[in-house]
Write a protein that holds these residues in place. Structure first.
Motif, PDB file in Angstrom:
ATOM      1  N   PRO A 297      18.020  19.361   0.532  1.00 15.49           N
ATOM      2  CA  PRO A 297      17.592  18.743   1.783  1.00 15.49           C
ATOM      3  C   PRO A 297      16.699  17.539   1.517  1.00 15.49           C
ATOM      4  O   PRO A 297      15.922  17.523   0.566  1.00 15.49           O
ATOM      5  N   VAL A 298      16.836  16.496   2.355  1.00 16.69           N
ATOM      6  CA  VAL A 298      16.027  15.288   2.213  1.00 16.69           C
ATOM      7  C   VAL A 298      14.685  15.518   2.895  1.00 16.69           C
ATOM      8  O   VAL A 298      14.616  15.871   4.071  1.00 16.69           O
ATOM      9  N   ARG A 299      13.598  15.329   2.161  1.00 19.31           N
ATOM     10  CA  ARG A 299      12.260  15.521   2.722  1.00 19.31           C
ATOM     11  C   ARG A 299      11.850  14.270   3.484  1.00 19.31           C
ATOM     12  O   ARG A 299      11.907  13.165   2.945  1.00 19.31           O
ATOM     13  N   PRO A 300      11.440  14.393   4.751  1.00 22.51           N
ATOM     14  CA  PRO A 300      11.018  13.206   5.516  1.00 22.51           C
ATOM     15  C   PRO A 300       9.870  12.484   4.822  1.00 22.51           C
ATOM     16  O   PRO A 300       8.986  13.110   4.239  1.00 22.51           O
ATOM     17  N   ARG A 301       9.892  11.166   4.889  1.00 23.23           N
ATOM     18  CA  ARG A 301       8.869  10.369   4.235  1.00 23.23           C
ATOM     19  C   ARG A 301       7.536  10.449   4.977  1.00 23.23           C
ATOM     20  O   ARG A 301       7.490  10.496   6.197  1.00 23.23           O
ATOM     21  N   GLU A 302       6.470  10.447   4.199  1.00 25.18           N
ATOM     22  CA  GLU A 302       5.130  10.383   4.767  1.00 25.18           C
ATOM     23  C   GLU A 302       4.621   8.949   4.686  1.00 25.18           C
ATOM     24  O   GLU A 302       5.168   8.122   3.947  1.00 25.18           O
ATOM     25  N   ILE A 303       3.576   8.645   5.425  1.00 26.84           N
ATOM     26  CA  ILE A 303       2.963   7.322   5.343  1.00 26.84           C
ATOM     27  C   ILE A 303       2.236   7.224   4.008  1.00 26.84           C
ATOM     28  O   ILE A 303       1.418   8.092   3.679  1.00 26.84           O
ATOM     29  N   PRO A 304       2.532   6.203   3.213  1.00 22.66           N
ATOM     30  CA  PRO A 304       1.923   6.093   1.883  1.00 22.66           C
ATOM     31  C   PRO A 304       0.396   6.076   1.951  1.00 22.66           C
ATOM     32  O   PRO A 304      -0.204   5.524   2.871  1.00 22.66           O
ATOM     33  N   ALA A 305      -0.211   6.716   0.956  1.00 19.26           N
ATOM     34  CA  ALA A 305      -1.661   6.689   0.730  1.00 19.26           C
ATOM     35  C   ALA A 305      -2.469   7.502   1.731  1.00 19.26           C
ATOM     36  O   ALA A 305      -3.702   7.520   1.658  1.00 19.26           O
ATOM     37  N   LEU A 306      -1.817   8.196   2.674  1.00 18.58           N
ATOM     38  CA  LEU A 306      -2.560   9.079   3.568  1.00 18.58           C
ATOM     39  C   LEU A 306      -2.601  10.473   2.961  1.00 18.58           C
ATOM     40  O   LEU A 306      -1.573  11.028   2.569  1.00 18.58           O
ATOM     41  N   GLY A 307      -3.791  11.045   2.893  1.00 10.09           N
ATOM     42  CA  GLY A 307      -3.943  12.383   2.351  1.00 10.09           C
ATOM     43  C   GLY A 307      -3.604  13.448   3.377  1.00 10.09           C
ATOM     44  O   GLY A 307      -3.392  13.164   4.564  1.00 10.09           O
ATOM     45  N   PRO A 308      -3.565  14.709   2.959  1.00  9.81           N
ATOM     46  CA  PRO A 308      -3.147  15.792   3.858  1.00  9.81           C
ATOM     47  C   PRO A 308      -4.052  15.960   5.071  1.00  9.81           C
ATOM     48  O   PRO A 308      -3.571  16.255   6.162  1.00  9.81           O
ATOM     49  N   ALA A 309      -5.362  15.779   4.899  1.00  8.63           N
ATOM     50  CA  ALA A 309      -6.270  15.932   6.036  1.00  8.63           C
ATOM     51  C   ALA A 309      -6.031  14.841   7.083  1.00  8.63           C
ATOM     52  O   ALA A 309      -6.047  15.110   8.294  1.00  8.63           O
ATOM     53  N   THR A 310      -5.811  13.616   6.622  1.00  7.72           N
ATOM     54  CA  THR A 310      -5.548  12.511   7.556  1.00  7.72           C
ATOM     55  C   THR A 310      -4.209  12.706   8.251  1.00  7.72           C
ATOM     56  O   THR A 310      -4.097  12.529   9.473  1.00  7.72           O
ATOM     57  N   ARG A 311      -3.170  13.067   7.480  1.00  7.56           N
ATOM     58  CA  ARG A 311      -1.856  13.281   8.085  1.00  7.56           C
ATOM     59  C   ARG A 311      -1.907  14.375   9.137  1.00  7.56           C
ATOM     60  O   ARG A 311      -1.232  14.289  10.168  1.00  7.56           O
ATOM     61  N   ALA A 312      -2.700  15.412   8.891  1.00  7.99           N
ATOM     62  CA  ALA A 312      -2.773  16.532   9.828  1.00  7.99           C
ATOM     63  C   ALA A 312      -3.386  16.133  11.168  1.00  7.99           C
ATOM     64  O   ALA A 312      -3.168  16.811  12.182  1.00  7.99           O
ATOM     65  N   ARG A 313      -4.128  15.038  11.193  1.00 12.24           N
ATOM     66  CA  ARG A 313      -4.781  14.595  12.426  1.00 12.24           C
ATOM     67  C   ARG A 313      -3.857  13.747  13.301  1.00 12.24           C
ATOM     68  O   ARG A 313      -4.203  13.463  14.453  1.00 12.24           O
ATOM     69  N   ILE A 314      -2.721  13.336  12.771  1.00 17.41           N
ATOM     70  CA  ILE A 314      -1.759  12.592  13.579  1.00 17.41           C
ATOM     71  C   ILE A 314      -1.030  13.582  14.489  1.00 17.41           C
ATOM     72  O   ILE A 314      -0.442  14.549  14.010  1.00 17.41           O
ATOM     73  N   PRO A 315      -1.057  13.393  15.794  1.00 20.34           N
ATOM     74  CA  PRO A 315      -0.416  14.355  16.702  1.00 20.34           C
ATOM     75  C   PRO A 315       1.072  14.524  16.395  1.00 20.34           C
ATOM     76  O   PRO A 315       1.754  13.565  16.019  1.00 20.34           O
ATOM     77  N   ALA A 316       1.560  15.734  16.561  1.00 23.50           N
ATOM     78  CA  ALA A 316       2.974  16.009  16.308  1.00 23.50           C
ATOM     79  C   ALA A 316       3.876  15.168  17.205  1.00 23.50           C
ATOM     80  O   ALA A 316       4.992  14.810  16.822  1.00 23.50           O
ATOM     81  N   ALA A 317       3.386  14.842  18.403  1.00 21.15           N
ATOM     82  CA  ALA A 317       4.195  14.062  19.346  1.00 21.15           C
ATOM     83  C   ALA A 317       4.214  12.575  19.021  1.00 21.15           C
ATOM     84  O   ALA A 317       5.022  11.829  19.588  1.00 21.15           O
ATOM     85  N   SER A 318       3.344  12.135  18.118  1.00 14.85           N
ATOM     86  CA  SER A 318       3.242  10.708  17.829  1.00 14.85           C
ATOM     87  C   SER A 318       4.354  10.247  16.901  1.00 14.85           C
ATOM     88  O   SER A 318       4.579  10.826  15.842  1.00 14.85           O
ATOM     89  N   THR A 319       5.049   9.182  17.300  1.00 18.08           N
ATOM     90  CA  THR A 319       6.079   8.583  16.450  1.00 18.08           C
ATOM     91  C   THR A 319       5.806   7.097  16.214  1.00 18.08           C
ATOM     92  O   THR A 319       6.693   6.355  15.823  1.00 18.08           O
ATOM     93  N   GLN A 320       4.575   6.675  16.472  1.00 20.48           N
ATOM     94  CA  GLN A 320       4.188   5.278  16.256  1.00 20.48           C
ATOM     95  C   GLN A 320       2.729   5.257  15.803  1.00 20.48           C
ATOM     96  O   GLN A 320       1.863   5.829  16.472  1.00 20.48           O
ATOM     97  N   ALA A 321       2.476   4.628  14.656  1.00 25.14           N
ATOM     98  CA  ALA A 321       1.119   4.616  14.103  1.00 25.14           C
ATOM     99  C   ALA A 321       0.815   3.266  13.474  1.00 25.14           C
ATOM    100  O   ALA A 321       1.578   2.785  12.633  1.00 25.14           O
ATOM    101  N   LEU A 322      -0.295   2.670  13.886  1.00 21.86           N
ATOM    102  CA  LEU A 322      -0.811   1.467  13.232  1.00 21.86           C
ATOM    103  C   LEU A 322      -1.816   1.948  12.188  1.00 21.86           C
ATOM    104  O   LEU A 322      -2.838   2.546  12.538  1.00 21.86           O
ATOM    105  N   VAL A 323      -1.534   1.704  10.925  1.00 22.68           N
ATOM    106  CA  VAL A 323      -2.405   2.145   9.836  1.00 22.68           C
ATOM    107  C   VAL A 323      -3.226   0.952   9.363  1.00 22.68           C
ATOM    108  O   VAL A 323      -2.671  -0.042   8.874  1.00 22.68           O
ATOM    109  N   VAL A 324      -4.545   1.043   9.533  1.00 22.15           N
ATOM    110  CA  VAL A 324      -5.466  -0.022   9.126  1.00 22.15           C
ATOM    111  C   VAL A 324      -6.244   0.500   7.925  1.00 22.15           C
ATOM    112  O   VAL A 324      -7.057   1.426   8.048  1.00 22.15           O
ATOM    113  N   THR A 325      -5.992  -0.091   6.762  1.00 23.94           N
ATOM    114  CA  THR A 325      -6.582   0.377   5.508  1.00 23.94           C
ATOM    115  C   THR A 325      -7.604  -0.630   5.013  1.00 23.94           C
ATOM    116  O   THR A 325      -7.256  -1.764   4.660  1.00 23.94           O
ATOM    117  N   GLY A 326      -8.866  -0.221   4.974  1.00 22.06           N
ATOM    118  CA  GLY A 326      -9.931  -1.105   4.517  1.00 22.06           C
ATOM    119  C   GLY A 326      -9.940  -1.255   3.005  1.00 22.06           C
ATOM    120  O   GLY A 326      -9.543  -0.344   2.278  1.00 22.06           O
TER     121      GLY A 326
END
Length: 271
Positions: free
Chosen positions: A72-101
């Motif tokens: 099975p193909v594993r869905p891609r994650e947003i690069p450089a986001l750790g598990p705690a940050t990814r977990a905070r993205i709502p399940a319903a969200s399909t659009q994310a602006l990632v601002v990396t300082g």
């Protein structure tokens, strides 16, 4: 014994002899690290006399040379986001602006807009764009006047600006109240900074104009954090993008996708 039965026994014995001498493959394929499964080696049994035995449909048995099911193909994650940050993205969200300082105390950042495909996962949709954040960098505990931008995942539900709606699907509050006056942290003029804004749902009531100053966490925790037009210097807490990129972002954001901004320095977002 009939001729057909004798020939069938002869074929089975020949096949068993080949397997015992190590001439058969083990049926395991090699999967490349790329986009799909690799090929599987065919099972070779050499010349066999007598009737052909179908390994799938013949009740007499035989070696099964079918292909292994693809992994099975594993869905891609947003690069450089750790598990705690990814977990905070709502399940319903399909659009994310990632601002990396660039760093915890840096005022420069990079913004990339991602969309989530049901099968493929998170894919870059636009960017990277240059961005600015607060003069002293980032913090996980934003306070009023600390000149740091809050780290976290926040909804994007409301927009507005001094200029007319450029074609966004977000509710858009248009008026002269968005006129920016005075100077920035480094003395640069703020004129035009609020021509286009998107409210970041940090310490505010979602579903209201960006000009609403309700502070659910209290005034001491700051507020009025926006995405707005870059004025040529660091911000007090907001994230600033070039004017054309703000217009582009406003047209792209779709409330049906439950858009969010994921913002913070690289180290904080990697957790």
């Amino acid at each position: 014994m009939s001729v057909r039965t004798a020939r069938g026994v002869s074929a089975a014995l020949a096949l068993a002899a080949l397997l015992l001498t190590g001439c058969g493959h083990d049926g395991q394929g090699v999967r490349d690290e790329g986009d799909g499964p690799g090929t599987l080696a065919d099972v070779s049994t050499g010349p066999v006399t007598g009737p052909v035995i179908d390994p799938v449909t013949d009740s007499g048995g035989g070696a099964h040379a079918g292909r292994a099911a693809p992994e099975p193909v594993r869905p891609r994650e947003i690069p450089a986001l750790g598990p705690a940050t990814r977990a905070r993205i709502p399940a319903a969200s399909t659009q994310a602006l990632v601002v990396t300082g660039e760093g915890p105390d840096a005022d420069r950042a990079t913004a990339v807009l991602y969309t989530r495909d049901r099968v493929k996962g998170w894919l870059p949709a636009d960017g990277p764009w240059p961005a600015r954040n607060a003069a002293r960098g980032w913090t996980g505990e934003h306070r009023a006047g600390d000149l740091r931008s809050p780290v976290g995942v926040f909804g994007l539900t409301d927009a507005g600006g001094r200029l007319a709606d450029p074609g966004t699907r977000l509710p858009y509050d248009h008026g002269s109240a968005f006129t920016a006056r005075g100077t920035g942290v480094e003395g640069e003029p703020l004129a035009g900074s609020f021509d286009y804004v998107v409210a970041v749902n940090y310490n505010r009531e979602p579903g209201t104009t960006p000009l609403d100053w309700t502070r659910p966490l209290g005034a001491g925790r700051g507020g009025g954090i926006w995405l707005h037009v870059d004025h040529g210097g660091p911000t007090h807490g907001c994230v600033a993008l070039p004017r054309d990129r703000m217009r582009q972002l406003l047209r792209a954001l779709d409330p049906a996708r439950t858009p969010v901004v994921v913002m913070g320095d690289a180290a904080a977002l990697s957790r």
